[in-house]
Write a protein that holds these residues in place. Structure first.
Motif, short mmCIF file in Angstrom:
data_model
loop_
_atom_site.label_atom_id
_atom_site.label_comp_id
_atom_site.label_asym_id
_atom_site.label_seq_id
_atom_site.Cartn_x
_atom_site.Cartn_y
_atom_site.Cartn_z
N SER A 215 12.15 -5.90 1.97
CA SER A 215 10.95 -7.55 1.65
C SER A 215 10.30 -7.56 2.74
N LEU A 216 9.23 -8.47 2.69
CA LEU A 216 8.16 -9.04 4.01
C LEU A 216 7.68 -10.56 4.26
N SER A 217 7.72 -11.26 5.92
CA SER A 217 8.46 -12.57 5.26
C SER A 217 6.40 -12.95 6.32
N LEU A 218 5.97 -13.66 6.02
CA LEU A 218 4.76 -13.77 6.71
C LEU A 218 4.40 -15.32 6.51
N LYS A 219 3.10 -15.65 7.30
CA LYS A 219 3.39 -16.81 7.42
C LYS A 219 1.44 -17.31 7.17
N LEU A 220 1.18 -18.23 6.32
CA LEU A 220 -0.76 -18.39 5.58
C LEU A 220 -0.86 -20.19 7.04
#
Length: 855
Positions: A215-220
């Motif tokens: 899993s990956l956690s990104l922020k836009l």
């Protein structure tokens, strides 16, 4: 027209928004004019109540007394009045909080319009206030987080649409860009649609490995371009799935559809379709919208299995003309594809025009000039395009018209001079209709009363009167009665009829007609003759008893009708006293041979001048007939030797009048092949004794002259023959020219050009006397003799069709020539009209004329 723009310091950033409602106002002034001005102010949104907008009195050049005396006020079509006028200071101030986003949404530029009205005299000033944007809203996402399930076998370059941020601000204060935090697997690509709205996609640049990073956690982050800059954030959770290696694919990258406004709920819009090459659960595709705003989410829905897009709410074209939807197709493995649906809204004419009365004046004087303003109305239609195009008209027929000087404003004016005597009150219905299909309309009734002025002249029902009168009428007979109407009363309605002076053919018109001054009866003052005067045009004036008097003229056309009062007149044959016409017909004439033609005219007109010809009497009715219409006399059978030489025909010419008139002409026809035969038949005519004695003297004298000429000619001929005998044989055998002689032609046309007759004697002679000959040619198609009983007769016309030189090789006998010459001379002298020339003189002239021609 004034245009004033107020601006604020550079530190405040704003942009112009378009006005939702544009009001244009025109007022009627009591001095028949009005004043209009146009001002424009620009202010930022969110100004405090009571904030100054502008000094309207100073900008318009008005003092405060004028504002108070004119009862200056503001008229606005908005439900909320955002500004107020302070007449004591002459300034405009903010009355209610102005939120540009609430007022105009994302429409730019944003403005609203209102009018300031002053009275005594009335003035109209249009004021537009533009609301500029300030950066008071941050970009926001519709949800706090996003979740993606991406297969580890997702190919590099796979795209994953991200949530779209919304910023209520516009221009530089609106959305500027998206920022994705650093990550080795994904990069961010930003796009803009046709409307300039920005959206982003997350693109896989490095294959995923579920075993390494499940899993990956990104922020836009979405940031705007305002100062200071505002931003919004959404978290992106990426779950890496295993095994599914085929993503759904839409069969179209762009779908276009249309939907009609006011469509019912669950109305079909379109169907999207995506296919997945996987099998089993990985091939099951589901459809969903990408982060619809609240407004779009209430209007459309999509079936997640079938991909059918349906309406779920009320669609209003006046609010939204087009929708753009992002649709995603996702399989069970988390792979997705994106397509776009553009929905065009079709306008429906669902808003009728609304009529508002701004000014109205009644009563109106009947002497008001055309174009006098009576009222001003405002018409609005919330539809757009053709459905919002409004036209105003006045229902029925009335001396008023309505025209537009400003958009949505119409002026009701007089179209012609009013007449209270005809109509003292009008109920005018103004109808406003749009151009929709079907069109919608609204109407308003105006009651207009007309005040009286003495302004009516007598009026004839017709401009031109036409009357008919038969010629040979009795003087004093009534022709027609003229009647003029004057809607005025008492003395102003008392009409007198006057015959206007005009000369007709050098005479006064009063010599032809007269008019009764009180009754208008037109009388004939004389008897008319159609052949002299066919039409009489004159003018009659009707004048009332007002002061000053008013009058009008009418043209009277009096047409004289023809009577059959003239008999036909025979132009040919000419019937002189004591003479007769003889037409020669050869005995070899065939059936249908044209003997002659009777020509007649009738000075009457119409059917009174239609002529018909009939054979009344004839020596032999079985031999001749007369053409009913053309008057041609032809043979109806073959002429035989048994037919009498002398034929007498009586032809009657009748017109077609009632009663008819006629004329009679006598035609004498000679049936013969030679002149002696004709002369023998026509020689028995009455003569007086004195003429016979003279004729005997002339005959004796002619015989002596002919004898002398005979001897002289004999000597000359013998001498010429001896001379020519001595000439060369070559001259004897040569072809020598023929020199014809043609006596003068005779044509009796009587000025009408009818039936010219030409008769010739032809004598031809060569230079070689031994080859000379003289003959009478055979009769032609017509031979005419004019026989005068008082002078034994006159040969008028003799026509030959052949040359008399038929046998050039036969020798000319001297005895034949002399005999012919004597006979011709005797015949010429015999038929000469009295008083005839002496026979010797006639014979001498004949011989001289022959000698000049080479005989």
């Amino acid at each position: 027209m004034f245009v004033i723009v107020y601006t604020y310091p550079e530190s405040v950033k704003w942009r112009f928004c378009c006005g939702q409602i544009l009001l244009h106002l025109m007022f009627f002034c009591y001095i028949c004019h009005f004043v209009t001005g146009h001002m424009r102010y620009s202010i930022p949104e969110e100004m405090k109540k009571g904030s100054l907008i502008g000094n309207v009195a100073q900008d318009l050049g008005l003092d405060l007394k004028r504002l108070r005396s004119g009862r200056a006020r503001i008229v606005s079509g908005e439900s909320i009045q955002y500004v107020e006028l302070k007449p004591d200071k002459g300034v405009l101030a903010v009355k209610e909080r102005i939120d540009r986003e609430q007022l105009c949404g994302d429409t730019t530029p944003c403005s609203f319009t209102f009018e300031m009205i002053l009275e005594n005299p009335m003035e109209l000033h249009q004021i537009m206030v533009e609301i500029t944007d300030i950066n008071d809203n941050s970009p926001t996402f519709k949800r706090d987080s996003m979740r993606f399930e991406i297969s580890e076998i997702a190919s590099v370059g796979a795209r994953f649409p991200l949530a779209t941020a919304e910023d209520l601000d516009v221009g530089v204060n609106g959305m500027k860009e998206y920022i994705l935090n650093d990550d080795d697997n994904f990069v961010l690509k930003q796009h803009s649609n046709a409307e300039g709205k920005k959206y982003a996609e997350m693109v896989l640049q490095k294959p995923l490995d579920r075993e390494t990073n499940p899993s990956l956690s990104l922020k836009l982050i979405a940031v705007d371009g305002g100062t200071p800059q505002r931003s919004g954030t959404v978290n992106i959770d990426v779950v890496v799935l295993d095994a599914n290696d085929n993503a759904p694919v839409f069969n179209q990258t762009l779908y276009k559809a249309t939907v009609t406004e006011n469509a019912l709920k669950s109305t079909y819009v379109t169907t999207v379709n995506a296919s997945d090459a996987d099998v089993g659960s990985n091939s099951v595709v589901t459809y969903y919208f990408s982060d619809l705003s609240n407004s779009l989410g209430d209007l459309f829905k999509i079936d997640e299995k079938s991909g059918v897009v349906l309406t779920t709410g009320f669609i209003d074209f006046e609010k939204d003309k087009k929708f753009e939807l992002q649709i995603h197709a996702k399989d069970q493995g988390g792979l997705t594809d994106t397509s776009k649906v553009i929905i065009e809204v079709v306008d429906v004419n669902d808003n009728a025009p609304a009529i508002s009365v701004m000014s109205f004046t009644s009563p109106v004087s009947e002497d008001s000039p055309p174009g006098t303003t009576i009222g001003i109305i405002n018409v609005k239609d919330l539809d757009s395009g053709d459905n919002g195009q409004v036209s105003c008209r006045i229902e029925g027929t009335a001396p008023f018209k309505i025209k537009s000087n400003l958009r949505n404003y119409y002026t009701l004016t007089t179209d012609s001079v009013l007449d209270r005597e005809m109509v003292s009150e009008y109920n005018i219905t103004v109808v406003a209709t749009d151009s929709g299909a079907p069109p919608l309309s609204a109407q308003r009734i105006f009651n207009i009363k007309v005040s009286d002025v003495n302004d009516n002249a007598p009026v004839f029902p017709e401009r031109v009167y036409t009357a008919f009168i038969t010629e040979n009428n009795s003087p004093g007979v009534s022709v027609l009665t003229l009647k003029a109407n004057d809607p005025d009363e008492n003395r102003n309605a008392r009409i007198s009829y006057i015959l206007e002076g005009k000369n007709i053919a050098g005479s006064s018109v009063s010599e032809y007609v007269s008019v009764n001054a009180e009754t208008g009866v037109v009388l004939a003052a004389r008897s008319f003759d159609y052949e002299q005067l066919k039409e009489l045009v004159f003018v009659v004036k009707a004048q009332d008893g007002g002061s000053p008097p008013l009058s009008s003229n009418v043209t009277v056309k009096l047409i004289i009708q023809d009577q059959n009062d003239n008999p036909p007149q025979v132009l040919y044959p000419v019937q002189t006293g004591g003479s007769m016409v003889a037409e020669m017909v050869p005995r070899s004439a065939d059936v249908g041979y044209l003997v002659t033609k009777v020509v007649a005219v009738d000075v009457d007109s119409g059917q009174n001048a239609w002529l018909s010809y009939k054979l009344q009497k004839a020596t032999d009715r079985a031999l001749f007939e007369v053409g009913l219409q053309n008057g041609e006399i032809r043979t109806i059978r073959q002429v035989t030797d048994k037919d009498a030489v002398k034929q007498r025909l009586t032809v009657i010419v009748e017109d077609n009048g009632q009663p008819s008139h006629s004329a009679t002409v006598i035609v004498n026809v000679a049936v013969a092949d030679s002149f002696p035969e004709v002369l023998s038949e026509f020689s028995e005519f009455p003569h007086d004794k004195e003429y016979n004695d003279n004729l005997t003297f002339y005959l004796v004298l002619a015989l002596a002259v002919v004898s002398f000429l005979f001897i002289t000619c004999l000597v000359v001929i013998i001498s010429v023959k001896i001379y020519r005998w001595r000439q060369s044989r070559i001259l004897y055998h040569s072809s020598l020219p023929v020199i014809p002689y043609y006596p003068p032609r005779y044509s009796d046309t009587m000025g009408t050009g009818t039936l010219p007759h030409v008769y010739n004697y032809e004598a031809c002679r060569t230079t070689d006397s031994r080859k000379s000959d003289i003959k009478f040619g055979p009769t032609s198609s017509q031979n005419v003799l004019l026989m005068d009983p008082t002078s034994i007769g006159t040969m008028q016309r003799i026509k030959n069709e052949k040359s008399i030189l038929d046998e050039p090789e036969s020798p000319l006998e001297v005895s034949d020539f002399v005999t012919l010459l004597v006979n011709a001379c005797l015949l010429k002298c015999y038929i000469t009209s009295p008083p005839p020339p002496p026979p010797p003189y006639c014979a001498l002239k004949t011989l001289q004329r022959r000698n000049r021609k080479g005989y």
